[in-house]
Design an enzyme around this catalytic site. Sequence first.
Site, PDB file in Angstrom:
ATOM      1  N   ASP A   1      -2.235  10.948  -1.901  1.00 57.29           N
ATOM      2  CA  ASP A   1      -2.520   9.918  -2.898  1.00 57.29           C
ATOM      3  C   ASP A   1      -2.805  10.522  -4.255  1.00 57.29           C
ATOM      4  OD1 ASP A   1      -3.274   8.673  -0.130  1.00 57.29           O
ATOM      5  OD2 ASP A   1      -2.923   7.018  -1.513  1.00 57.29           O
TER       6      ASP A   1
ATOM      7  N   GLN B   1      -2.845   2.036   9.932  1.00 57.91           N
ATOM      8  CA  GLN B   1      -1.523   2.147   9.306  1.00 57.91           C
ATOM      9  C   GLN B   1      -0.557   2.915  10.230  1.00 57.91           C
ATOM     10  OE1 GLN B   1      -4.439   2.556   7.689  1.00 57.91           O
ATOM     11  NE2 GLN B   1      -4.251   2.300   5.462  1.00 57.91           N
TER      12      GLN B   1
ATOM     13  N   ARG C   1       0.845  -1.188   0.000  1.00 60.54           N
ATOM     14  CA  ARG C   1       0.000   0.000   0.000  1.00 60.54           C
ATOM     15  C   ARG C   1       0.881   1.238   0.000  1.00 60.54           C
ATOM     16  NH1 ARG C   1       1.804   1.552   4.121  1.00 60.54           N
ATOM     17  NH2 ARG C   1       0.768   3.526   3.821  1.00 60.54           N
TER      18      ARG C   1
ATOM     19  N   ASN D   1      -5.913  12.329   0.540  1.00 58.20           N
ATOM     20  CA  ASN D   1      -5.042  11.536   1.402  1.00 58.20           C
ATOM     21  C   ASN D   1      -5.916  10.706   2.335  1.00 58.20           C
ATOM     22  OD1 ASN D   1      -2.217  10.910   2.115  1.00 58.20           O
ATOM     23  ND2 ASN D   1      -2.758  11.778   4.092  1.00 58.20           N
ATOM     24  N   LYS D   2      -5.279   9.877   3.152  1.00 62.65           N
ATOM     25  CA  LYS D   2      -5.993   8.982   4.049  1.00 62.65           C
ATOM     26  C   LYS D   2      -7.107   9.682   4.818  1.00 62.65           C
ATOM     27  CE  LYS D   2      -5.539   5.606   4.240  1.00 62.65           C
ATOM     28  NZ  LYS D   2      -6.338   4.804   3.295  1.00 62.65           N
TER      29      LYS D   2
ATOM     30  N   ARG E   1      -6.602   0.230  -7.524  1.00 62.85           N
ATOM     31  CA  ARG E   1      -7.070   1.169  -6.491  1.00 62.85           C
ATOM     32  C   ARG E   1      -7.260   2.525  -7.167  1.00 62.85           C
ATOM     33  NH1 ARG E   1      -4.183   1.511  -0.867  1.00 62.85           N
ATOM     34  NH2 ARG E   1      -6.206   2.294  -0.207  1.00 62.85           N
TER      35      ARG E   1
ATOM     36  N   ALA F   1       0.780   5.181  -2.126  1.00 60.79           N
ATOM     37  CA  ALA F   1       0.713   5.549  -3.538  1.00 60.79           C
ATOM     38  C   ALA F   1       1.978   5.200  -4.329  1.00 60.79           C
ATOM     39  CB  ALA F   1       0.365   7.032  -3.652  1.00 60.79           C
TER      40      ALA F   1
HETATM   41  C1  LIG Z   1       3.319   7.939   0.623  1.00 61.53           C
HETATM   42  S1  LIG Z   1       1.917   6.953   0.732  1.00 61.53           S
HETATM   43  C2  LIG Z   1       0.606   8.007   0.391  1.00 61.53           C
HETATM   44  C3  LIG Z   1      -0.668   7.657   1.106  1.00 61.53           C
HETATM   45  O1  LIG Z   1      -1.105   6.273   0.938  1.00 61.53           O
HETATM   46  C4  LIG Z   1      -1.752   5.844   2.144  1.00 61.53           C
HETATM   47  O2  LIG Z   1      -3.001   5.218   1.890  1.00 61.53           O
HETATM   48  P1  LIG Z   1      -3.110   3.598   1.928  1.00 61.53           P
HETATM   49  O3  LIG Z   1      -2.505   3.149   3.216  1.00 61.53           O
HETATM   50  O4  LIG Z   1      -4.599   3.341   1.833  1.00 61.53           O
HETATM   51  O5  LIG Z   1      -2.354   3.126   0.711  1.00 61.53           O
HETATM   52  C5  LIG Z   1      -1.987   7.118   2.913  1.00 61.53           C
HETATM   53  O6  LIG Z   1      -3.082   7.864   2.368  1.00 61.53           O
HETATM   54  C6  LIG Z   1      -0.667   7.814   2.609  1.00 61.53           C
HETATM   55  O7  LIG Z   1      -0.632   9.137   3.023  1.00 61.53           O
END
Ligand SMILES: CSC[C@H]1O[C@H](OP(=O)(O)O)[C@H](O)[C@@H]1O
Length: 347
Positions: A230, A189, A45, A240-241, A86, A47
Amino acid sequence: MIEPIRPTADAVEILDQRALPERMRYIRCTRADMVVDAIQSLAVRGAPAIAVAGLYGLWVEALALAGHTNGTDELEAAKDRIRNARPTAVNLAWAVDKVWATRPGEGSALVRYLRREADALYQEESLRNERMAQFGAALLPPSSRVLTHCNTGSLATIGLGTALGVIRQAYADGRIDQVWVDETRPLLQGSRLTAWELVQDGIPATLITDSMAASLMAQGKVDAVLVGADRIAANGDTANKIGTYGLAVLAHFHHIPFYVVAPLSTIDRTLSSGNAIPIEERAAHEVREIRGQAIAPRDMPVFNPAFDVTPSSLISAIVTDTGVAQGDFETGIAKLLEQEGKGTPDA
Ligand SMILES: CSC[C@H]1O[C@H](OP(=O)(O)O)[C@H](O)[C@@H]1O
């Protein structure tokens, strides 16, 4: 350095982040759909990391289909499944489209090309992280206490990380005294991954629930907020998250700088604002359960958007691998994009 993705001679091994922090296990992927599953289940996971994983998925599929009668059509179908694994993080689609557009014919030349492109992005993202870390660390005064959300470290990227890469560099430069780590519901996370990375680095960090950020800011215990991204629109609106937008509102209210850190590969040049950014909605069980343990009534209706969009008006600066945009983001981002590939990052 943690390796979320490990290419081998005939496969790509993916560190299963769902098992962290208790277990480190790799999934050996030899076909595209194994990588698609790893991306969609968040075994891999972040981006930038899913873009790299996606390109290796394309390579292993070409390797497996070499010589097949309908190989070309099957590979194209697999490419689309990878590209769309995704929807919010733009890096994946950007990388797949870029590589697919200039692919050579087929057969062994195509296999070699896809592996070469995957290796190149792997290296490129690592270098981008180092440049962002330098630009971002310079924004933080000595002895800063910073708050971060989700995971933007080596597990989400390749190398130092984005926001967490800035935190690593700033700590090394003596600019950070304390990191507040949002656990980041529902998939945690922050508590499972960011806390794990910071403990491994020996960086002073304290885990908090997402609901504690507001009172920490009210007590004057947060000097800056650093998050990843993201997808960033041309005007600086940032997806973003989920929970990031709330942090931005809180930071604005408490006059705390709010920094977004992301490589240029996260900028969606086709979007003028964040209104059109697709927001991935995920399964209800992710909210109703933790590791299979029910924490809500079994059939309780759930709303589970994986991301939210922060308007650029709430963002203090966007840190990229070619420099920092502040204020007029549309002009600033355009200038940063002009620097891309020139090798001489903006001062
Ligand atoms: C540098 S990672 C960017 C971004 O990805 C994460 O989401 P996910 O865990 O669902 O892939 C999170 O939004 C990070 O900030």
